[in-house]
Design a protein around this motif. Structure first.
Motif, PDB file in Angstrom:
ATOM      1  N   GLU B 308      57.070 -10.994  -7.342  1.00  0.00           N
ATOM      2  CA  GLU B 308      57.239 -11.736  -8.597  1.00  0.00           C
ATOM      3  C   GLU B 308      57.040 -13.235  -8.381  1.00  0.00           C
ATOM      4  N   HIS B 309      57.646 -13.771  -7.336  1.00  0.00           N
ATOM      5  CA  HIS B 309      57.570 -15.216  -7.106  1.00  0.00           C
ATOM      6  C   HIS B 309      56.536 -15.560  -6.054  1.00  0.00           C
ATOM      7  N   ASP B 310      55.962 -16.727  -6.221  1.00  0.00           N
ATOM      8  CA  ASP B 310      54.967 -17.202  -5.273  1.00  0.00           C
ATOM      9  C   ASP B 310      55.700 -17.906  -4.131  1.00  0.00           C
ATOM     10  N   ILE B 311      56.151 -17.128  -3.142  1.00  0.00           N
ATOM     11  CA  ILE B 311      56.916 -17.741  -2.060  1.00  0.00           C
ATOM     12  C   ILE B 311      56.115 -17.761  -0.768  1.00  0.00           C
ATOM     13  N   ASP B 312      56.522 -18.623   0.122  1.00  0.00           N
ATOM     14  CA  ASP B 312      55.762 -18.842   1.342  1.00  0.00           C
ATOM     15  C   ASP B 312      56.104 -17.769   2.377  1.00  0.00           C
ATOM     16  N   ILE B 313      55.251 -16.768   2.451  1.00  0.00           N
ATOM     17  CA  ILE B 313      55.440 -15.681   3.407  1.00  0.00           C
ATOM     18  C   ILE B 313      54.151 -15.571   4.202  1.00  0.00           C
ATOM     19  N   SER B 314      54.267 -15.315   5.490  1.00  0.00           N
ATOM     20  CA  SER B 314      53.052 -15.154   6.284  1.00  0.00           C
ATOM     21  C   SER B 314      53.263 -14.030   7.298  1.00  0.00           C
ATOM     22  N   ARG B 315      52.213 -13.753   8.088  1.00  0.00           N
ATOM     23  CA  ARG B 315      52.316 -12.741   9.142  1.00  0.00           C
ATOM     24  C   ARG B 315      53.550 -13.036   9.985  1.00  0.00           C
ATOM     25  N   GLY B 316      54.360 -12.014  10.217  1.00  0.00           N
ATOM     26  CA  GLY B 316      55.576 -12.200  11.000  1.00  0.00           C
ATOM     27  C   GLY B 316      56.824 -12.254  10.145  1.00  0.00           C
ATOM     28  N   SER B 317      56.664 -12.556   8.833  1.00  0.00           N
ATOM     29  CA  SER B 317      57.829 -12.497   7.946  1.00  0.00           C
ATOM     30  C   SER B 317      58.222 -11.036   7.766  1.00  0.00           C
ATOM     31  N   MET B 318      59.486 -10.819   7.359  1.00  0.00           N
ATOM     32  CA  MET B 318      59.926  -9.451   7.106  1.00  0.00           C
ATOM     33  C   MET B 318      60.565  -9.387   5.724  1.00  0.00           C
TER      34      MET B 318
END
Lengths: 300, 447
Positions: B308-318
């Motif tokens: 829903e939200h445009d949050i800062d997630i990248s490879r390695g996030s869980m």
């Protein structure tokens, strides 16, 4: 109540997609080896499943020996276009002209010559990883291959010194000049491949299905009549209803007498088969260690 | 598949599941012979494979077919008569598909056993009936226990060489039962057999009327492999951020998905999830797959989540679910490790640690103990761990990992260590449960 159960094809599929995405996550410049053969057709569908709706993050690479079945190349080009993928073809012909590859005197087969051409393409495009469709059930040397198969700066495989591969944690770290070959279909069998082609309704080149062809009897096999090694006067030539089970070069691919007209027929045929898939490849019969030697030198 | 009856059999039915197993034993226990026998007697071998076997028998075997030649694939192995690496074999019966990892028994090749066994449902430990339990048997059993392999088969081989003695069978069983209670293995099956002659492998043996259990293949076909996959706490390590950047297609222009393989639990569209380590709560807008959106997905499926939200997630996030099964998040890690490299592990050394889809730097803060595999005793504070040693370590990571205990979740509780420079994989690690779990209800974790 959902069962939360995956059947064997779904298990193999999710394993392969996970590996494809690890490649996209860990490598700068990966390529996907696409010949138009049945295994690499599955590989392409798995890449679509891993990366859509984005474009495929890898170009497709094919080493053309110049001895391919024309049906195969036509299919290869068409499929790449359908997917909007970038297709890079490097030919043995061109490599010989440039002095990258040297044919052995009197040797017509270009099987060995694929190796320097592949290595030159890797260098040209600075690929750090090549995704291939090899399966462990194909051959004894391949049974010892990892999913992530490390190659040194000469492109060589060292079977005694492979990186241990534990759980689903793949070590993709490389030093400059080194290279990884990645095989998402490692755990697939010939039967799995055809069942997947059926489930996914994938098109395959027409030569996998039964057709009429002139064949020449050579070293216990029926081979397609071709201009490269024309039939000798003492060789038997016949018009047969055949199909190919595995595709190599036109001079080494054994034809199987078969009435199989569709994927269901092929699945039934494999279920009843009494010889392995590679039993029809003259390039593997050369010696017990034929594949091992080619892999050590940098073969897929 | 591949049986001679296939021609007359009803249409091919797709096997419903896959059993992964590995074989271990020491040199000459007959592992390769056993696998050869399984393939041969279950009619999983093809004519050209048999021809190749017969050819090599003529050359080296004095006419006797050597079933070990089926798996000893590399020339060096055939010359030395040993198995030098993990070999994978595939076969199917009408009831199941099987993936075999043939793992060598040499003391120096423990790393291969860990490689072959890490994802197994079942391990076969081979014992030579003449020798009984030797250090290798204890080591292999301990490794299978440490890796939390759910099922164990003790195959007591070469029974023909001890005159099919029931007493000897029970003696060896008792040797195992002395130490099994100290290990975390719940399901153990003992089978007396002769791989060379095929007794109790696929066909029941006439020599063991005192044994009423199943043959080895019978057991492999019927053992209940209750889902190995953890379905209780949602875990989604992000492997790849899926951004098409497609200027021609408006729908795809703003598409931003997170691709990965579900490592635990179940996810449903419109459920709340927390992105770690950022600690931001959001909602699953869509579970995107190539075959269309799905209302829910479960471990180990590979999917792409749109949030829903445009949050800062990248490879390695869980991404995790908000339920009672919460992971830990810490840079202070305790783990059991199997050391796999000739250069020993030493306190103070730095490595790369790969866990789920991320790689972080770690330093070895402490070697708590080394496990003596003969006595199963912990030897406190050893100076180092040598190749093939098992031990407990404390690691300090450059940034916190989001993890579970290995006993709870094999995928979020495991890691490998990589040596900087050589990039060699030097260890396999199994994390202890976290001392504290994340607290997503804390205001800091919600935007």
């Amino acid at each position: 109540m959902p069962s939360y159960h995956l059947d064997h094809l779904q298990h193999l599929e999710t394993e392969a997609i996970h590996i494809m995405r690890e490649v996209a996550g860990e490598f700068e410049r990966p390529a996907l080896l696409f010949s138009g053969g049945k295994d690499s057709i599955c590989l392409l569908r798995l890449a679509e499943k891993a990366f859509r709706p984005s474009d495929l993050p890898t170009p497709l690479l094919n080493v053309d020996t110049g001895h391919h079945f024309p049906e195969l190349n036509e299919f290869r080009d068409r499929r790449a276009k359908q997917l909007g993928a970038k297709l890079i073809v490097r030919t043995v012909e061109d490599a010989i002209a440039k002095g990258i590859a040297q044919p052995a005197p009197g040797e017509i087969s270009r099987n060995q010559l694929q190796i320097p051409v592949l290595l030159a393409a890797i260098e040209e495009f600075r690929f750090d990883c090549c995704i291939g469709g090899a399966r462990r059930d194909e051959e004894k040397a391949r049974a010892k291959e990892r999913f992530f198969s490390f190659r040194d700066s000469f492109g060589q495989w060292d079977p005694k010194n492979q990186r241990p591969e534990i759980w689903n944690l793949y070590n993709g770290r490389l030093n400059p000049g080194e290279n990884m070959r990645v095989f998402p279909l490692s755990n697939w069998t010939e039967m799995d491949v055809w069942e997947y082609i059926k489930r996914e309704k994938l098109e395959v080149p027409s030569i996998y299905f039964s057709h009429r062809r002139s064949a020449v009897r050579r070293a216990g096999q029926w081979l397609p009549v071709n201009d490269l090694i024309p039939p000798r006067p003492n060789e038997e030539v016949r018009e047969l209803t055949v199909r190919v089970r595995t595709i190599g070069d036109i001079i080494s691919t054994g034809l199987v007498e078969s009435p199989a007209e569709d994927v269901d027929d092929i699945i039934a045929e494999i279920a009843a088969a009494r010889v392995t898939e590679r039993g029809s490849r003259a390039d593997d019969k050369a010696s017990e260690a034929a594949m091992e030697d080619r892999k050590k030198a940098g073969y897929f | 598949m591949f049986t001679e009856d296939a021609l007359s059999a009803p249409p091919v039915t797709i096997p419903v599941d896959i059993l992964r197993f590995n074989t271990c034993g020491s040199v000459d226990d007959g592992k390769s012979t056993l696998i050869g026998r399984l393939l041969y007697d279950s009619k999983s071998l093809m004519e050209d494979q048999l021809e190749a076997l017969e050819r090599s028998a003529d050359i080296t075997g004095g006419g006797q077919i050597n079933l070990a030649n089926l798996t000893d694939g590399l020339r060096a192995e055939r010359e030395q008569g040993i198995t030098i690496d993990v070999a994978y074999r595939y076969f199917a019966t009408p009831r199941r598909k099987f993936i075999i990892a043939d793992t060598p028994g040499h003391v120096q090749y423990t790393r291969n056993m860990v490689t072959g066994a890490s994802l197994s449902n079942l391990s076969i430990v081979l014992v030579d009936a003449r020798l009984g339990v030797i250090e290798q048997s204890r080591r292999h059993t301990a490794l299978a226990a440490l890796l939390r392999i759910p099922h164990l088969v003790v195959a007591i081989n070469k029974m023909d060489l001890v005159g099919w003695s029931e007493a000897r069978f029970h003696e060896i069983r008792a040797q195992f039962e002395e130490f099994l209670p100290r290990l975390a293995i719940k399901d153990v099956k003992f089978i007396p057999l002769s791989a060379l002659n095929g007794d109790n492998v696929v066909e029941p043996s006439v020599h063991t009327p005192w044994y009423v259990g199943p043959t080895l293949l019978g057991h492999l076909e019927s053992v209940h492999i209750a889902s190995d996959w953890n379905l209780s706490g949602f875990r989604f390590p992000v492997q790849w951020v899926n951004r098409p950047h497609n200027p021609k297609d408006a729908a795809l222009h703003d598409f931003r998905g997170f691709s990965g393989q579900i490592a635990g639990g179940i996810v449903r569209a419109s459920q709340k999830v927390v992105a770690l380590p950022a600690g931001i709560t959001t909602t699953v807008k869509q579970i995107w797959t190539y075959d269309g959106p799905v209302p829910e997905a479960f471990c180990p499926q590979s999917v792409t989540l749109v949030l829903e939200h445009d949050i800062d997630i990248s490879r390695g996030s869980m991404l995790i679910g908000l339920d009672d099964n919460l992971p830990g998040a810490s840079s202070d890690l305790q783990a059991e490790i199997c050391w796999m490299h000739p250069r020993p592990l030493q306190k103070g050394k730095k490595y790369y640690l790969k866990h789920t889809a991320q790689t972080v730097q770690v330093v070895v803060a402490e070697i708590t103990h080394r496990l003596n595999l003969s006595t199963f005793d912990a030897e406190p504070e050893p100076a180092e761990l040598a190749v093939n040693d098992l031990g407990q370590v404390r690691l300090r990571a450059a940034k916190p990992l989001v993890f579970d205990g290995y006993a709870t979740n094999r995928l979020t509780g495991s890691f490998i260590l990589i040596e900087p420079g050589t990039n060699a994989t030097v260890a396999a690690g199994m994390l202890h449960p976290p001392r504290e779990v994340v607290k997503p209800e804390n205001g800091d974790y919600v935007i």
